[in-house]
Write a protein that holds these residues in place. Structure first.
Motif, PDB file in Angstrom:
ATOM      1  N   LYS A  31       0.827  -1.198   0.000  1.00 23.36           N
ATOM      2  CA  LYS A  31       0.000   0.000   0.000  1.00 23.36           C
ATOM      3  C   LYS A  31       0.869   1.260   0.000  1.00 23.36           C
ATOM      4  CE  LYS A  31      -4.049  -0.345   1.392  1.00 23.36           C
ATOM      5  NZ  LYS A  31      -4.832  -1.223   2.118  1.00 23.36           N
ATOM      6  N   TRP A  32       1.864   1.246   0.836  1.00 21.69           N
ATOM      7  CA  TRP A  32       2.757   2.386   0.966  1.00 21.69           C
ATOM      8  C   TRP A  32       3.448   2.676  -0.360  1.00 21.69           C
ATOM      9  CZ3 TRP A  32       3.227   6.006   4.473  1.00 21.69           C
ATOM     10  CH2 TRP A  32       4.353   6.835   4.430  1.00 21.69           C
ATOM     11  N   ASP A  33       3.941   1.617  -0.989  1.00 17.48           N
ATOM     12  CA  ASP A  33       4.693   1.777  -2.231  1.00 17.48           C
ATOM     13  C   ASP A  33       3.795   2.250  -3.368  1.00 17.48           C
ATOM     14  OD1 ASP A  33       7.365   1.540  -2.177  1.00 17.48           O
ATOM     15  OD2 ASP A  33       7.457  -0.384  -3.206  1.00 17.48           O
ATOM     16  N   SER A  34       2.511   1.821  -3.358  1.00 14.93           N
ATOM     17  CA  SER A  34       1.662   2.219  -4.474  1.00 14.93           C
ATOM     18  C   SER A  34       1.167   3.654  -4.300  1.00 14.93           C
ATOM     19  CB  SER A  34       0.484   1.257  -4.627  1.00 14.93           C
ATOM     20  OG  SER A  34      -0.352   1.381  -3.514  1.00 14.93           O
ATOM     21  N   LEU A  35       1.065   4.113  -3.066  1.00 17.42           N
ATOM     22  CA  LEU A  35       0.563   5.480  -2.857  1.00 17.42           C
ATOM     23  C   LEU A  35       1.666   6.533  -2.901  1.00 17.42           C
ATOM     24  CD1 LEU A  35      -2.151   4.778  -0.227  1.00 17.42           C
ATOM     25  CD2 LEU A  35      -2.484   5.895  -2.412  1.00 17.42           C
ATOM     26  N   ILE A  36       2.785   6.208  -2.283  1.00 13.46           N
ATOM     27  CA  ILE A  36       3.907   7.148  -2.330  1.00 13.46           C
ATOM     28  C   ILE A  36       4.727   6.741  -3.548  1.00 13.46           C
ATOM     29  CG2 ILE A  36       5.883   8.079  -1.033  1.00 13.46           C
ATOM     30  CD1 ILE A  36       3.299   8.323   0.518  1.00 13.46           C
ATOM     31  N   ASP A  37       4.267   7.128  -4.721  1.00 12.13           N
ATOM     32  CA  ASP A  37       4.952   6.590  -5.885  1.00 12.13           C
ATOM     33  C   ASP A  37       6.391   7.113  -5.943  1.00 12.13           C
ATOM     34  OD1 ASP A  37       5.016   8.733  -8.253  1.00 12.13           O
ATOM     35  OD2 ASP A  37       3.210   8.990  -7.048  1.00 12.13           O
ATOM     36  N   TRP A  38       7.225   6.299  -6.541  1.00 13.96           N
ATOM     37  CA  TRP A  38       8.661   6.561  -6.484  1.00 13.96           C
ATOM     38  C   TRP A  38       9.041   7.844  -7.199  1.00 13.96           C
ATOM     39  CZ3 TRP A  38      12.258   1.712  -6.743  1.00 13.96           C
ATOM     40  CH2 TRP A  38      11.941   0.876  -5.652  1.00 13.96           C
ATOM     41  N   GLU A  39       8.290   8.153  -8.265  1.00 15.32           N
ATOM     42  CA  GLU A  39       8.635   9.361  -9.004  1.00 15.32           C
ATOM     43  C   GLU A  39       8.448  10.599  -8.132  1.00 15.32           C
ATOM     44  OE1 GLU A  39       6.972  10.377 -13.060  1.00 15.32           O
ATOM     45  OE2 GLU A  39       7.716   8.304 -13.182  1.00 15.32           O
ATOM     46  N   THR A  68      11.787  -1.541   0.246  1.00 15.82           N
ATOM     47  CA  THR A  68      11.325  -1.979  -1.073  1.00 15.82           C
ATOM     48  C   THR A  68      12.264  -1.514  -2.184  1.00 15.82           C
ATOM     49  OG1 THR A  68       9.891  -0.052  -1.219  1.00 15.82           O
ATOM     50  CG2 THR A  68       8.906  -2.075  -0.370  1.00 15.82           C
ATOM     51  N   GLY A  69      13.391  -0.965  -1.798  1.00 16.71           N
ATOM     52  CA  GLY A  69      14.463  -0.742  -2.778  1.00 16.71           C
ATOM     53  C   GLY A  69      14.589   0.657  -3.355  1.00 16.71           C
ATOM     54  N   PHE A  70      13.818   1.600  -2.808  1.00 15.47           N
ATOM     55  CA  PHE A  70      13.837   2.950  -3.403  1.00 15.47           C
ATOM     56  C   PHE A  70      15.262   3.490  -3.590  1.00 15.47           C
ATOM     57  CE2 PHE A  70      13.867   7.588  -2.821  1.00 15.47           C
ATOM     58  CZ  PHE A  70      13.167   7.964  -3.956  1.00 15.47           C
ATOM     59  N   HIS A  71      16.053   3.503  -2.517  1.00 12.58           N
ATOM     60  CA  HIS A  71      17.393   4.076  -2.663  1.00 12.58           C
ATOM     61  C   HIS A  71      18.338   3.154  -3.427  1.00 12.58           C
ATOM     62  CE1 HIS A  71      15.965   6.807   0.575  1.00 12.58           C
ATOM     63  NE2 HIS A  71      16.523   7.659  -0.254  1.00 12.58           N
ATOM     64  N   SER A  72      18.225   1.859  -3.197  1.00 14.62           N
ATOM     65  CA  SER A  72      19.103   0.927  -3.929  1.00 14.62           C
ATOM     66  C   SER A  72      18.929   1.075  -5.432  1.00 14.62           C
ATOM     67  CB  SER A  72      18.789  -0.523  -3.531  1.00 14.62           C
ATOM     68  OG  SER A  72      19.335  -0.814  -2.278  1.00 14.62           O
ATOM     69  N   VAL A  73      17.687   1.192  -5.878  1.00  9.77           N
ATOM     70  CA  VAL A  73      17.451   1.311  -7.317  1.00  9.77           C
ATOM     71  C   VAL A  73      18.022   2.628  -7.848  1.00  9.77           C
ATOM     72  CG1 VAL A  73      15.656   1.574  -9.093  1.00  9.77           C
ATOM     73  CG2 VAL A  73      15.463  -0.240  -7.392  1.00  9.77           C
ATOM     74  N   ARG A  74      17.846   3.677  -7.075  1.00  9.22           N
ATOM     75  CA  ARG A  74      18.411   4.969  -7.520  1.00  9.22           C
ATOM     76  C   ARG A  74      19.938   4.914  -7.565  1.00  9.22           C
ATOM     77  NH1 ARG A  74      16.346  10.485  -5.773  1.00  9.22           N
ATOM     78  NH2 ARG A  74      16.934  10.868  -7.916  1.00  9.22           N
ATOM     79  N   LEU A  75      20.524   4.238  -6.582  1.00  9.92           N
ATOM     80  CA  LEU A  75      21.988   4.125  -6.543  1.00  9.92           C
ATOM     81  C   LEU A  75      22.501   3.315  -7.725  1.00  9.92           C
ATOM     82  CD1 LEU A  75      22.354   3.479  -2.702  1.00  9.92           C
ATOM     83  CD2 LEU A  75      23.211   5.495  -3.931  1.00  9.92           C
ATOM     84  N   LEU A  76      21.805   2.221  -8.033  1.00  7.74           N
ATOM     85  CA  LEU A  76      22.209   1.392  -9.173  1.00  7.74           C
ATOM     86  C   LEU A  76      22.090   2.191 -10.470  1.00  7.74           C
ATOM     87  CD1 LEU A  76      20.520  -1.950  -8.071  1.00  7.74           C
ATOM     88  CD2 LEU A  76      22.973  -1.642  -8.498  1.00  7.74           C
ATOM     89  N   ALA A  77      20.982   2.914 -10.601  1.00 10.24           N
ATOM     90  CA  ALA A  77      20.776   3.703 -11.817  1.00 10.24           C
ATOM     91  C   ALA A  77      21.854   4.776 -11.964  1.00 10.24           C
ATOM     92  CB  ALA A  77      19.386   4.336 -11.798  1.00 10.24           C
ATOM     93  N   LYS A 180      -0.162  16.058  12.170  1.00 10.69           N
ATOM     94  CA  LYS A 180      -0.214  15.002  11.160  1.00 10.69           C
ATOM     95  C   LYS A 180       0.742  15.350  10.040  1.00 10.69           C
ATOM     96  CE  LYS A 180      -4.963  13.504  11.511  1.00 10.69           C
ATOM     97  NZ  LYS A 180      -6.016  12.798  10.863  1.00 10.69           N
ATOM     98  N   TYR A 181       1.355  14.351   9.478  1.00  4.59           N
ATOM     99  CA  TYR A 181       2.177  14.538   8.291  1.00  4.59           C
ATOM    100  C   TYR A 181       1.368  13.946   7.144  1.00  4.59           C
ATOM    101  CZ  TYR A 181       5.778  14.833  11.891  1.00  4.59           C
ATOM    102  OH  TYR A 181       6.500  15.161  13.000  1.00  4.59           O
ATOM    103  N   TYR A 182       1.187  14.719   6.101  1.00  4.19           N
ATOM    104  CA  TYR A 182       0.426  14.202   4.962  1.00  4.19           C
ATOM    105  C   TYR A 182       1.353  13.859   3.821  1.00  4.19           C
ATOM    106  CZ  TYR A 182      -3.786  15.682   7.268  1.00  4.19           C
ATOM    107  OH  TYR A 182      -4.810  15.807   8.169  1.00  4.19           O
ATOM    108  N   TYR A 183       1.102  12.739   3.221  1.00  2.00           N
ATOM    109  CA  TYR A 183       1.840  12.352   2.024  1.00  2.00           C
ATOM    110  C   TYR A 183       0.835  12.241   0.905  1.00  2.00           C
ATOM    111  CZ  TYR A 183       5.645  11.211   5.144  1.00  2.00           C
ATOM    112  OH  TYR A 183       6.648  11.277   6.077  1.00  2.00           O
ATOM    113  N   CYS A 184       1.274  12.473  -0.316  1.00  5.03           N
ATOM    114  CA  CYS A 184       0.377  12.409  -1.461  1.00  5.03           C
ATOM    115  C   CYS A 184      -0.827  13.296  -1.214  1.00  5.03           C
ATOM    116  CB  CYS A 184      -0.155  11.001  -1.693  1.00  5.03           C
ATOM    117  SG  CYS A 184       1.030   9.887  -2.293  1.00  5.03           S
ATOM    118  N   GLY A 185      -0.616  14.540  -0.948  1.00  6.87           N
ATOM    119  CA  GLY A 185      -1.741  15.430  -0.647  1.00  6.87           C
ATOM    120  C   GLY A 185      -2.411  14.954   0.626  1.00  6.87           C
ATOM    121  N   GLU A 186      -3.653  14.621   0.533  1.00 11.63           N
ATOM    122  CA  GLU A 186      -4.386  14.234   1.735  1.00 11.63           C
ATOM    123  C   GLU A 186      -4.581  12.718   1.801  1.00 11.63           C
ATOM    124  OE1 GLU A 186      -6.089  16.954   3.861  1.00 11.63           O
ATOM    125  OE2 GLU A 186      -4.319  17.760   2.879  1.00 11.63           O
TER     126      GLU A 186
END
Ligand code: SAM
Length: 261
Positions: A31-39, A68-77, A180-186
């Protein structure tokens, strides 16, 4: 069936380093990965870490909190020779799949930080421990031990890059003025549901009304810096964050960069 998070009858009593593997259940992670998209995450973070590592001539990196690999993928790229470790097998499976989507065959190792040297080999120019991960360690002994393991796996001129939420703000503002901290708008909200000097229990609510929690140890900024220096790190620089999810005066995150020598 997805396993649910298990915190027992009294969730605020769960203050154990090893409990993280039961908190990151696959449904929460997906859920987290699909809502806070990597881009979106890449945009808000910019090239902060990549620039920092390049500027210091880093070539090899050990990501000790791959998730889930966010930084690893960026580092590899970005061309860094990257090894991706995490204590959770579910996380590493998700990271590996995410890497494949981007055309990278990630080198993954399941390893708990407390015994990192037992399972991960080699020496690295940099170790990154990002995404507020160090907060999962609940005893000072475990924190010292993990830092010592990181220290040992660095080359003599290596650096540790470790970030953390600004817990001073949460602890000092007190429970009543929690925000509260909001991610992806609300869409996703993250708020401290319970706070004392030994625990911040964060509540994550999603648009489909599902709710998850993480129990974290509230690291005060100067305490983390002190531990790093007591373990042997020199020259610790701390940055306020690159990213503000809360429109206040204070940064939400700190990034510590510690040199081995
Ligand atoms: N860095 C990733 C990100 O920013 O998306 C993941 C961050 S997630 C908040 C924390 C990660 O640290 C989880 O994947 C968890 O399994 C891992 N972790 C927590 N405690 C650990 C420990 N003692 N040893 C190894 N991994 C641990």
């Amino acid at each position: 069936m997805h396993p649910a998070q298990k915190f027992g009858d009294n969730p605020v009593e769960v203050r154990e380093t090893g409990h993280y593997t039961e908190e990151y259940v696959p449904s929460f992670v997906e859920k987290w990965d699909s809502l806070i998209d990597w881009e979106r995450r890449s945009r808000s973070e910019g090239d902060f870490f990549i620039d920092l590592l390049r500027k210091r001539g880093v070539k090899s990196v050990l990501d000790v909190a791959t998730g889930t690999g966010f930084h690893s993928v960026r580092l590899l790229a970005a061309g860094f020779d990257t090894v991706s470790a995490d204590g959770s097998a579910d996380m590493l499976a998700a990271a590996f799949a995410n890497g494949m989507k981007d055309g990278h065959v990630m080198r993954v190792v399941q390893a708990d930080w407390r015994w990192l040297n037992r399972d991960v080999h080699g020496e690295y120019d940099a170790i990154v421990c990002l995404g507020n991960s160090f907060t999962h360690l609940f005893s000072e002994r475990d924190r010292r031990r993990a830092l010592a393991e990181f220290y040992a796996m660095l080359k003599h001129d290596g650096i540790l890059v470790l970030d953390q939420r600004n817990y001073d703000a949460i602890l000092d503002d007190g429970y009543t003025s929690k925000h509260k901290y909001y991610y992806c708008g609300e869409d996703v909200s993250v708020e401290p549901e319970y706070v004392d000097e030994g625990l911040v229990r964060m509540r994550y609510s999603f648009p489909d009304d599902s709710v998850y929690h993480l129990n974290m140890f509230p690291l005060r900024k100067d305490y983390t810096r002190r531990l790093m220096s007591e373990v042997g790190f020199q020259n610790i620089e701390t940055y306020g964050d690159f990213q503000h999810t809360y429109r206040g005066e204070q940064p939400d995150f700190f990034v510590h960069v510690a040199e081995k020598e």
